[in-house]
Design a protein around this motif. Structure first.
Motif, PDB file in Angstrom:
ATOM      1  N   SER A  54       0.828  -1.203   0.000  1.00  0.00           N
ATOM      2  CA  SER A  54       0.000   0.000   0.000  1.00  0.00           C
ATOM      3  C   SER A  54       0.864   1.255   0.000  1.00  0.00           C
ATOM      4  O   SER A  54       0.597   2.199  -0.753  1.00  0.00           O
ATOM      5  CB  SER A  54      -0.926  -0.009   1.221  1.00  0.00           C
ATOM      6  OG  SER A  54      -1.676   1.174   1.298  1.00  0.00           O
ATOM      7  N   ARG A  55       1.911   1.252   0.825  1.00  0.00           N
ATOM      8  CA  ARG A  55       2.760   2.446   0.886  1.00  0.00           C
ATOM      9  C   ARG A  55       3.555   2.613  -0.400  1.00  0.00           C
ATOM     10  O   ARG A  55       3.751   3.729  -0.896  1.00  0.00           O
ATOM     11  CB  ARG A  55       3.707   2.353   2.094  1.00  0.00           C
ATOM     12  CG  ARG A  55       4.562   3.620   2.283  1.00  0.00           C
ATOM     13  CD  ARG A  55       3.682   4.847   2.461  1.00  0.00           C
ATOM     14  NE  ARG A  55       4.424   6.101   2.434  1.00  0.00           N
ATOM     15  CZ  ARG A  55       4.776   6.755   1.331  1.00  0.00           C
ATOM     16  NH1 ARG A  55       4.476   6.263   0.126  1.00  0.00           N
ATOM     17  NH2 ARG A  55       5.417   7.903   1.416  1.00  0.00           N
ATOM     18  N   ILE A  56       4.018   1.493  -0.960  1.00  0.00           N
ATOM     19  CA  ILE A  56       4.797   1.570  -2.207  1.00  0.00           C
ATOM     20  C   ILE A  56       3.939   2.083  -3.362  1.00  0.00           C
ATOM     21  O   ILE A  56       4.442   2.713  -4.300  1.00  0.00           O
ATOM     22  CB  ILE A  56       5.412   0.180  -2.526  1.00  0.00           C
ATOM     23  CG1 ILE A  56       6.537  -0.125  -1.539  1.00  0.00           C
ATOM     24  CG2 ILE A  56       5.945   0.113  -3.946  1.00  0.00           C
ATOM     25  CD1 ILE A  56       7.026  -1.547  -1.578  1.00  0.00           C
ATOM     26  N   SER A  57       2.631   1.849  -3.291  1.00  0.00           N
ATOM     27  CA  SER A  57       1.750   2.320  -4.376  1.00  0.00           C
ATOM     28  C   SER A  57       1.662   3.840  -4.429  1.00  0.00           C
ATOM     29  O   SER A  57       1.282   4.406  -5.445  1.00  0.00           O
ATOM     30  CB  SER A  57       0.345   1.721  -4.210  1.00  0.00           C
ATOM     31  OG  SER A  57      -0.316   2.297  -3.093  1.00  0.00           O
ATOM     32  N   HIS A  58       2.026   4.508  -3.326  1.00  0.00           N
ATOM     33  CA  HIS A  58       2.093   5.977  -3.363  1.00  0.00           C
ATOM     34  C   HIS A  58       3.399   6.374  -4.040  1.00  0.00           C
ATOM     35  O   HIS A  58       4.466   5.853  -3.692  1.00  0.00           O
ATOM     36  CB  HIS A  58       2.034   6.533  -1.942  1.00  0.00           C
ATOM     37  CG  HIS A  58       1.844   8.018  -1.899  1.00  0.00           C
ATOM     38  ND1 HIS A  58       2.835   8.907  -2.233  1.00  0.00           N
ATOM     39  CD2 HIS A  58       0.760   8.768  -1.565  1.00  0.00           C
ATOM     40  CE1 HIS A  58       2.381  10.134  -2.101  1.00  0.00           C
ATOM     41  NE2 HIS A  58       1.116  10.080  -1.689  1.00  0.00           N
TER      42      HIS A  58
END
Length: 389
Positions: A54-58
């Motif tokens: 989820s964080r990497i998708s930002h």
């Protein structure tokens, strides 16, 4: 029998894994089964992996800081898991527990000062003391009924000699010993009596097994807490050591201030963004995974102990109270440590940690990492038998 998520064999080769890909540089061979470095071959909790996804998708990865959510997750974890109520003001961060050891030694001692350890113990205890030009003072542990015990007479004598700081390994690595409340109280009282600071490495705390209960030494009393810096991390617990995120917990505000001063001098400006993401998710959502992991580790320990008792009765396993490491006594073979390692590697094709690496009292022992799928453990035990028979 129901299949466990921990039975899956995951290929870790060619992932820059120290355990698997550094065999040639460390052991001089690439065809041994690695059961040395203390990380597990298990998949991390799905919630942690999903939080990272989820964080990497930002698309932006700028400077970061520990949010209140991370602090809250840490506080809840320590209260629920260890019955230790801490304040957010006590929480500091470090890239790793070894970094924390170096930071605290630098913060509270000077070159030439004496620092007390209890061997055999985790090698970086020696390394950080010596790298920082301090002097190692050793109070070796005793073995009684295949169990490590503290020689409190010697321990007090060493404290009297002008020691400034005591590095406690709790639970103990490599022996897996969880110190009792009575032992910890005695340590606290003696360090208080001789005005010695306690730095407690509690990285294996969450891995206490069913017959044991880990007690953070700083949770015993305000007086002990005021002279203790506790080093903890989710890295061993949740198999995320590569993300390099750990904790320095200090209730004494003067200690906290001094730690931060040294970190600033060393240009440490905080844990990386993904390390914080994983830490928060692990402490917030990882408990069901851990509750499934611990019985699997216990079964692995039972399998290893039963195999060695039957097939290699000359050896003796020190039954661990915590963690996924077993300390194996090979002294009755009458071999040198060099012969033991050479035979394990060249005849058994098995890479275990040599006991002398842990200092006085480690001679004739090896440390085996059983944090792996059962099928890998059985292969390792077969190789141990092949090497030593």
């Amino acid at each position: 029998m129901k299949q466990s998520i921990f039975d899956e064999v995951i290929d870790r080769q060619n992932t820059s894994s120290e355990k698997w890909d550094a065999l040639s540089s460390v052991y001089g061979t690439s065809d041994a089964l690695p059961m040395w470095v203390a990380d597990m071959d298990f998949p991390i909790p799905k919630e942690v992996q999903e939080a990272l996804y989820s964080r990497i998708s930002h698309p932006v990865f700028g400077y970061t800081f520990p949010s209140h959510a991370v602090d809250n997750a840490i506080q809840k974890w320590l209260k629920n898991r260890h019955d230790w109520q801490i304040e957010s003001a006590w929480i500091g961060y470090s890239a790793g527990v070894v970094s924390g050891i170096g930071t605290t030694i630098s913060a509270f001692t000077n070159p030439g000062d004496q620092i007390l350890i209890q061997s055999p113990v985790y090698k970086p205890f020696f390394d950080m003391i010596e790298h920082l030009d301090r002097k190692v003072v050793n109070s070796p542990l005793l073995i009684d009924n295949a169990r490590f015990e503290i020689d409190f007479i010697d321990f007090e004598e060493k404290l009297k000699s002008g020691v400034k700081l005591f590095l406690l390994c709790s639970p103990h690595n490599p022996g897996g010993r969880v110190w009792s409340k009575e032992e910890l109280i005695k340590i606290g009282e003696l360090c208080d009596q001789y005005d010695v600071l306690i730095v407690s490495d509690e990285i294996h705390a969450d891995l206490a097994l069913s017959h044991s209960k880990h007690i953070p030494i700083a949770s015993l009393s305000n007086s002990v807490a005021s002279r203790t810096i506790t080093l903890m991390a989710p890295s061993k617990t949740f198999n995320i050591a590569g993300l390099q995120a750990s904790l320095l917990l200090a209730s004494n505000p003067e200690h906290k201030k001094q730690i931060e001063k040294i970190q600033i001098q060393n240009a440490f400006h905080g844990v990386n963004l993904l390390g914080l993401t994983a830490m928060e998710a692990a402490y917030q959502y990882g408990e069901p995974w851990l509750n499934e992991l611990l019985p699997y580790i216990e079964e692995n320990i039972q399998v290893a102990e039963a195999f060695i008792a039957k097939e290699l009765p000359a050896l003796n396993v020190m039954h661990p109270d915590a963690s996924f490491l077993i300390w194996i006594d090979c002294r009755s073979l009458g071999w040198t440590d060099e012969k033991l390692q050479d035979t394990l590697l060249n005849k058994g094709k098995l890479a275990l940690e040599p006991g002398p690496k842990y200092g006085q009292g480690g001679e004739g022992f090896v440390r085996m990492n059983i944090g792996c799928p059962r099928s890998v453990l059985l292969e390792g035990l077969d190789r141990l038998k092949r090497a030593l028979t």
